[in-house]
Design an enzyme around this catalytic site. Structure first.
Site, PDB file in Angstrom:
ATOM      1  N   TRP A 359       0.817  -1.223   0.000  1.00 23.37           N
ATOM      2  CA  TRP A 359       0.000   0.000   0.000  1.00 23.37           C
ATOM      3  C   TRP A 359       0.851   1.274   0.000  1.00 23.37           C
ATOM      4  CZ3 TRP A 359      -2.006   2.382   5.118  1.00 23.37           C
ATOM      5  CH2 TRP A 359      -1.002   2.346   6.090  1.00 23.37           C
ATOM      6  N   ASP A 360       2.167   1.136  -0.183  1.00 27.83           N
ATOM      7  CA  ASP A 360       3.066   2.293  -0.036  1.00 27.83           C
ATOM      8  C   ASP A 360       2.727   3.451  -0.967  1.00 27.83           C
ATOM      9  OD1 ASP A 360       5.667   0.980   1.603  1.00 27.83           O
ATOM     10  OD2 ASP A 360       4.394  -0.401   0.504  1.00 27.83           O
ATOM     11  N   GLU A 498       0.715  -4.248  12.254  1.00 28.24           N
ATOM     12  CA  GLU A 498       0.850  -5.700  12.159  1.00 28.24           C
ATOM     13  C   GLU A 498       1.081  -6.376  13.507  1.00 28.24           C
ATOM     14  OE1 GLU A 498       3.670  -6.314   8.968  1.00 28.24           O
ATOM     15  OE2 GLU A 498       2.118  -5.911   7.467  1.00 28.24           O
ATOM     16  N   LYS A 619       2.527  -1.246  16.453  1.00 27.45           N
ATOM     17  CA  LYS A 619       3.719  -0.997  15.644  1.00 27.45           C
ATOM     18  C   LYS A 619       3.556   0.394  15.042  1.00 27.45           C
ATOM     19  CE  LYS A 619       6.036  -3.320  11.749  1.00 27.45           C
ATOM     20  NZ  LYS A 619       5.808  -4.408  10.752  1.00 27.45           N
ATOM     21  N   GLN A 620       2.373   0.651  14.543  1.00 30.93           N
ATOM     22  CA  GLN A 620       1.983   1.988  14.102  1.00 30.93           C
ATOM     23  C   GLN A 620       0.494   2.108  14.440  1.00 30.93           C
ATOM     24  OE1 GLN A 620       3.002   0.292  10.037  1.00 30.93           O
ATOM     25  NE2 GLN A 620       1.699   1.983   9.455  1.00 30.93           N
TER      26      GLN A 620
END
Lengths: 801, 801
Positions: A359-360, A498, A619-620
């Site tokens: 998805w970057d 994740e 993680k984010q």
């Protein structure tokens, strides 16, 4: 410090891999690794390219699974060029005494220069200089010019100039146990005293790759006619030249290489075209000159002007931002517009994530949209070509419409791993990251943004709408109505974070009512309705017939967009997902104390027999993505439509809540956090921006950069200046500007493209200037604060802030 | 007569080849031949595709030359499907008694249907029905549904369903002595009781082609599970099914086929993707339904409404025009937009001219521009990808800029034959047609027209301008200044008129000051100057730097555009070329009397030991091209700029002069002549239009249609209605309309695209109605007579004529 040159002026063997990653040269088509001095000595340099096509078959005995993953295939190596004196050992930087060393990447011209002065074990002093380019305007060409000065000796030099197909995928240590040879030999050929060629084929996808090389020798700039010896194996070919050198002589070797693959366009047969193009290629200086000109053109479009009070730090920032722009343009450039490529997470020269497309784009497209939107269009076409695969993917999972995969392989199929390896525990862990359905919202978001910036109705009507509507339908089929709550729900997904992939103790992977996912689904459905209204009537009718979209379906979209469930807790905290509030708090301090670096808390916990699924630990932080993607006005509209409260304090409250519970295990996380704190916590935002800037140049994750640069973070840092500090929002046919510079920044300037205009922006703490360059584009609307102003080509506007 | 169905209701063996050409099905990607009944019997059907890639090596002993030409490669054949009863002979239409026969091409749905009722030598009566489609929306799929009814017998039927790679290039009789096998086998495979696959590779270009087929059997619509026998060779594979049939039973065989090549996008490996796509393909009726829907969409864009008083003739015209549109869309369609294809002179399914790309775009693009300009854009990109080859071509001939070849091969190199064969004399004649530099004017003209119709500034700035300026520079380098005449001249070229290629008795091929060429060069230079002014300043600077275009060069363009030499004779006749007036008049009557058909006067004269170079005789009259391409206003401006007189009478005078000296040896000639006489000689124009309409459907050149349809003439006849009768000119950001219907026509209606608008036009003898459909496109200007009017989306306008 020069703002345009990345310099290393000493040789540290331990840094070779990092430098190699940072100093990679490419042009979108022709990606090559190799800044390290060993490239002279022909050992570690395995250039990558946009080819994806070899399978890694992995059988895990522990898990009893057999899985296959598609690899980014490395190109045959065109760099090998080495020498020896008087029949001695081939040059080896590790075996000589280095007297001087300098390596520099000239960002403005896209050239890698290296010079080494050394003495060998017989006290012979040599000076070697090398310049390398991968041509930005002639994508099939690369060139290497090497000089060797015999400072204090005379003798006999043997030069070996080769093409090497014996490359393996060994860029990522933890993949090394897997099958790593993806090329098989087809042909090697010596054409004449200058030219050799090599042709290989990828084993699974059967793409043929042809390289042709021309080596020319000069002694004191006089061309040497030579009769080299040719040595070859099935997958290797080299010309060996023997030259007598007298003390003080300068020997120069020009190696020019052309590359074609069987998937290229406008070709007859790839090795034939490689030879044709090599034949047309001029000498190094000529290539250098046209190459630099192309880079100048790119910089005129992409550079960001940055003036800061703190000189040294400002220069470092400018250099790093330009390094990021360079890498972005080496991955996606005008040269990729006619290729069938996406933007891989780690560029084309890093093997991590195997070249898959995630998805970057969400972090990369904003920069491209506002500079060269034609590149975005081409990248969106990459998705369009895989729409049929996305439909099949949805169908296989019993959904409707199109479900793009989390990790997209060559033909658009899902390539997410089903097991991943924890180097800390040595265990293979089941992996459910393919449940990241949010990639489908990102693709829709990108289509919409591209349209907003360009107004390209042809693309939107033809391709964009078909993808968008199919994605909307997918979201509609994923949502179900919950009678208890009288709202729609989405179950069994995971978010970008994740760490969190399921409920503790549950057999079933995935999370329910993940807020970012649910709200993005609502946004997609709202825009799908807007899109249907925007399309010409006949096109709308066509699409609805072709895609079998009924009035009932459209009504359902509207209903979901008003009644999707979003879960809150703690008085205004948007829950990461249903049940998040039931999770335990992690003792962050204890873990930091025990482990130091806890970015990869997931691996730590798993090695302890625990799982992050137990904790309020990210993680984010997915919720914060909402503040990254949407203005508060837009979010407020979405929440209002859903009948949920949304106050101004919602944003800072959520930021504060989640910032404390995030490990920043992804390089994208700092971008998002810096962005969302831009207005509420300028100092904190600036600190995170500076950390994000260092992601690759300082390899802050300790070893991930050599596996490939972090393209999303690179583009994201530039976009923090471009859209973050300028407050650019493209919405409702208006270019909104709302600048807010960090205190550390005096002036920010750039030239952006918007709806056919080139707009020069100059932003200071106290004001904003906009100049629309002369063109024949129609007037546009810009919005500053609450006012909307029309601006015509040739006009200037100035605003007090 | 049905205006949507081409019907043949009797079987005439002698017409098989013509019908086969006319009833070819394709979708731009997947072109297949074969309407003829023999397709059931598996012999003559060699489908073509867009592949170019096999070389024909020709050594002429007479001329002592060795030349190579690239061939259009035929696809492996997916059609073979045949049967036999009780182990007898395989079905052969020539060996049975035909009781009923009907073959029809349904233009609206793009379906070929055939039914045959026959009795065999044992009086067994069978009824066979077949429907065939090549899917317009799913370009990789084709399907064939065949029913067999056992009317008066019971027995055992063996059905053979095959994929055949043993195809040869034998579509053109005079090429048959050449190498005609361009495919080599890679793999055949039986996957299960339904599916087989075949993979071949083109010998020279090494493109891999994979076909996968699924055959399903039904008896009285009940699906039969069968265990077929598989028979294969290296380049052939077939499933043989054995079924018992009882009197009155209906057997149905559904054969679905998917095709991929190694050059396709979004693939992993072509045979893998062929199987994937086959796996996803629904049953025949479902494919038929979606296929028809796509055709409906195309017809909504491309159809021309035509109402005439004379019913039967009107219906024939409508049918023929639709047949022409169908063939154009089978060659260039939305499916080709993502391929690297041009428009070949004879479609993709005819082997004549070997698939090379000439100048036919000039006649084809106007139709595409005003209906689906995205297709034009994609076709222009085909040229852009070959710009580098055109530069090399110019360079090799000592010119500057880009010189596109007359016959463009796969990678853009010149593929014009240097010898051609005269079947009448049996001699090989030196061929100088590559001197047709005017193709470069045609490409520039097409770029400009595309821009005028669409206003697509992004394309123009990015790609269009680069090609255009390089072509302008080529013309500038081709021209030299003649001190005697104080004017620029162009020597050594030939025109579209292939009768005239040199001066009698001269060793040097080519003509000097060929008027069409010289004036087109002037037009290109004028537009290049206009283009430079139109480009944004920064882009102009970029292009001038990159292409090294100096101010002096631009000044030279301006000078040439004012002082090019044009030669006149006989008081106002624009000379075909310098010295034309010195040629002898041909005794046309004598030749017509002696030979009957004198279209190919060149072959007749050569066989007599003479040459058309001696005579004022044209295959097509080049001067008249000027009146075809330009309005009298535009021509008058050009002549004025050059300082030559141009009166209104110039046009009819020249038309009259050249019409008498033209053999119409090219199908394009009648289009041009009909066009230029539209206003001066309506009756003559109408007669030529009717003749042009018959070009293919009646094969008026006596045998050339089976070698491939004449795509330029097909599109040109439609465009005669579209732009000729409506008087549409797109110039200076205005859509000019100046309708003039032939007396035979009551009402002409169509929907065209112009700058983002869909415009409904309705033209009658007495008036014109324009309706701009609702959309969000900006207002446009339309010009009628001397007035220019703005029209907005949603508006109607009506004009008296």
């Amino acid at each position: 410090m020069d703002e345009w040159t990345l310099v290393y002026d000493s040789y540290l063997a331990g840094q070779v891999k990092l430098r190699e990653a940072l100093c990679t040269l490419g042009n979108g088509y022709f990606a090559t690794r190799g800044a390290a001095p060993e490239s002279i000595a022909d050992d570690v340099h395995y250039p990558g390219t946009y080819l994806a096509g070899g399978y890694n078959r992995l059988t895990s005995e522990v898990a009893g699974h057999e899985i296959e993953n598609e690899d980014l295939v490395n190109l045959p190596n065109w760099l090998p060029l080495t020498f020896r004196i008087d029949g001695g050992d081939w040059f080896d930087l590790g075996q000589v005494q280095i007297l001087d060393y300098r390596q520099s990447l000239d960002l403005h011209r896209g050239i890698l220069e290296r010079s080494v002065r050394f003495a060998d074990n017989r006290k012979r002093i040599c000076r070697i200089g090398q310049r390398r380019l991968v041509h930005m305007g002639m994508p099939h060409l690369a060139a290497l010019s090497t000089t060797l000065v015999a400072e204090n000796w005379s003798g006999h030099v043997e030069i070996c100039s080769a093409l090497d197909g014996r490359v393996v995928n060994n860029g990522v240590e933890r993949y090394r146990g897997l099958n790593n040879r993806h090329l098989e030999p087809l042909q090697v050929k010596e054409h004449d005293a200058e030219r050799i060629s090599l042709k290989m084929r990828t084993t699974q996808s059967r793409q043929e790759i042809a390289l042709a090389a021309r080596s020319r020798l000069y002694r004191n700039e006089e061309h040497l006619e030579s009769t080299p010896e040719c040595r070859s194996e099935a997958d290797y070919i080299a010309h060996h030249f023997r030259i007598d050198v007298v003390e003080g002589d300068t020997l120069r070797i020009e190696k020019t290489v052309s590359l074609y693959t069987s998937r290229d366009r406008a070709i007859s047969e790839c090795s034939l075209d490689a030879l044709n193009t090599l034949h047309r290629a001029g000498p190094f200086e000529e290539l250098l000159s046209t190459h630099s000109e192309y880079w100048s053109q790119l910089w005129r479009r992409f550079d960001i002007g940055l003036k800061e009070d703190n000189g040294e730090q400002g220069a470092r920032h400018a250099l790093t931002l330009r390094l990021h722009i360079l890498h972005m343009l080496q991955t996606a450039s005008p040269n990729t517009m006619d290729l069938d490529t996406g933007v891989p997470a780690r560029g084309w020269h890093g093997e991590a994530y195997r070249g898959h497309i995630f998805w970057d784009e969400l972090f990369i497209f904003p920069l491209l949209n506002l500079r060269l939107p034609e590149i975005t269009r081409a990248l969106l076409m990459y998705r369009y070509r895989r729409l049929e695969a996305a439909r099949a993917n949805a169908d296989a999972a019993n959904y409707r419409g199109a479900m793009y995969p989390w990790q997209s392989g060559s033909n658009g199929r899902e390539e997410s791993q089903r097991l991943h390896y924890n180097p800390r525990s040595g265990r293979w862990i089941p992996d459910h990251t393919h449940l990241q359905r949010h990639v489908n919202a990102a693709i829709a978001f990108n289509i919409w943004q591209y349209y907003q910036v360009t107004g390209d109705m042809e693309f939107l009507s033809f391709y964009g709408a078909e993808m968008f509507l199919e994605i909307a339908r997918f979201w509609s089929s994923l949502a179900h109505f919950c009678k208890t709550h009288q709202r729609y729900e989405i179950h069994g997904v995971s978010g970008p974070d994740e760490f969190q992939t399921g409920y503790p103790g549950s057999d079933k992977p995935g999370l329910n009512n993940h807020s970012y996912t649910n709200i993005m689904a609502v946004w997609v459905l709202c825009r799908a309705l807007e899109l249907l209204a925007l399309l010409a009537e006949e096109r709308r009718a066509e699409l609805c017939t072709m895609l079998d979209i009924s009035e009932a379906e459209i009504a359902r979209w509207d209903d979901i967009s008003r009644r999707m469930r979003v879960i809150f807790h703690d008085d205004g905290i948007i829950s990461q997902f249903e049940g998040y509030d039931q999770l335990e708090e992690l003792d962050w301090e204890a873990y930091r104390e025990k482990y130091g670096d806890i970015h990869r808390l997931d691996r730590i916990l798993e090695a302890e027999g625990d799982t992050p699924n137990h904790y309020k630990a990210s993680k984010q932080a997915d919720v914060l993505m909402l503040f990254y993607l949407f203005s508060s006005e837009e979010l407020s509209e979405l929440f209002e439509r859903l009948g949920y409260p949304f106050e101004y304090e919602t944003i800072p409250k959520n930021i504060e809540y989640y910032a404390r519970r995030t490990s920043h295990g992804s390089t994208l996380s700092r971008i998002v956090h810096s962005w969302v704190q831009l207005r509420s916590d300028r100092a904190g935002s600036w600190r995170l921006f500076q950390e994000a800037l260092e992601s690759d140049i300082a390899d802050i994750q300790g070893g991930t950069t050599p596996e490939g640069i972090h393209l999303g973070a690179m583009a994201g840092t530039v976009d923090l200046l471009q859209r973050g500090y300028t407050g650019i929002v493209t919405r409702g046919d208006v270019l909104w500007l709302n600048p807010s510079l960090p205190e550390e920044m005096r002036c920010l300037s750039m030239c952006i493209r918007y709806r056919g205009h080139s707009l020069d922006l100059e932003i200071r703490q106290e004001g904003l200037k906009v100049h629309a360059r002369a063109s024949n584009a129609s007037p546009i609307k810009i919005g500053v604060k609450d006012g909307v102003y029309e601006i015509k080509a040739g006009e200037d506007r100035e605003f007090q802030l």
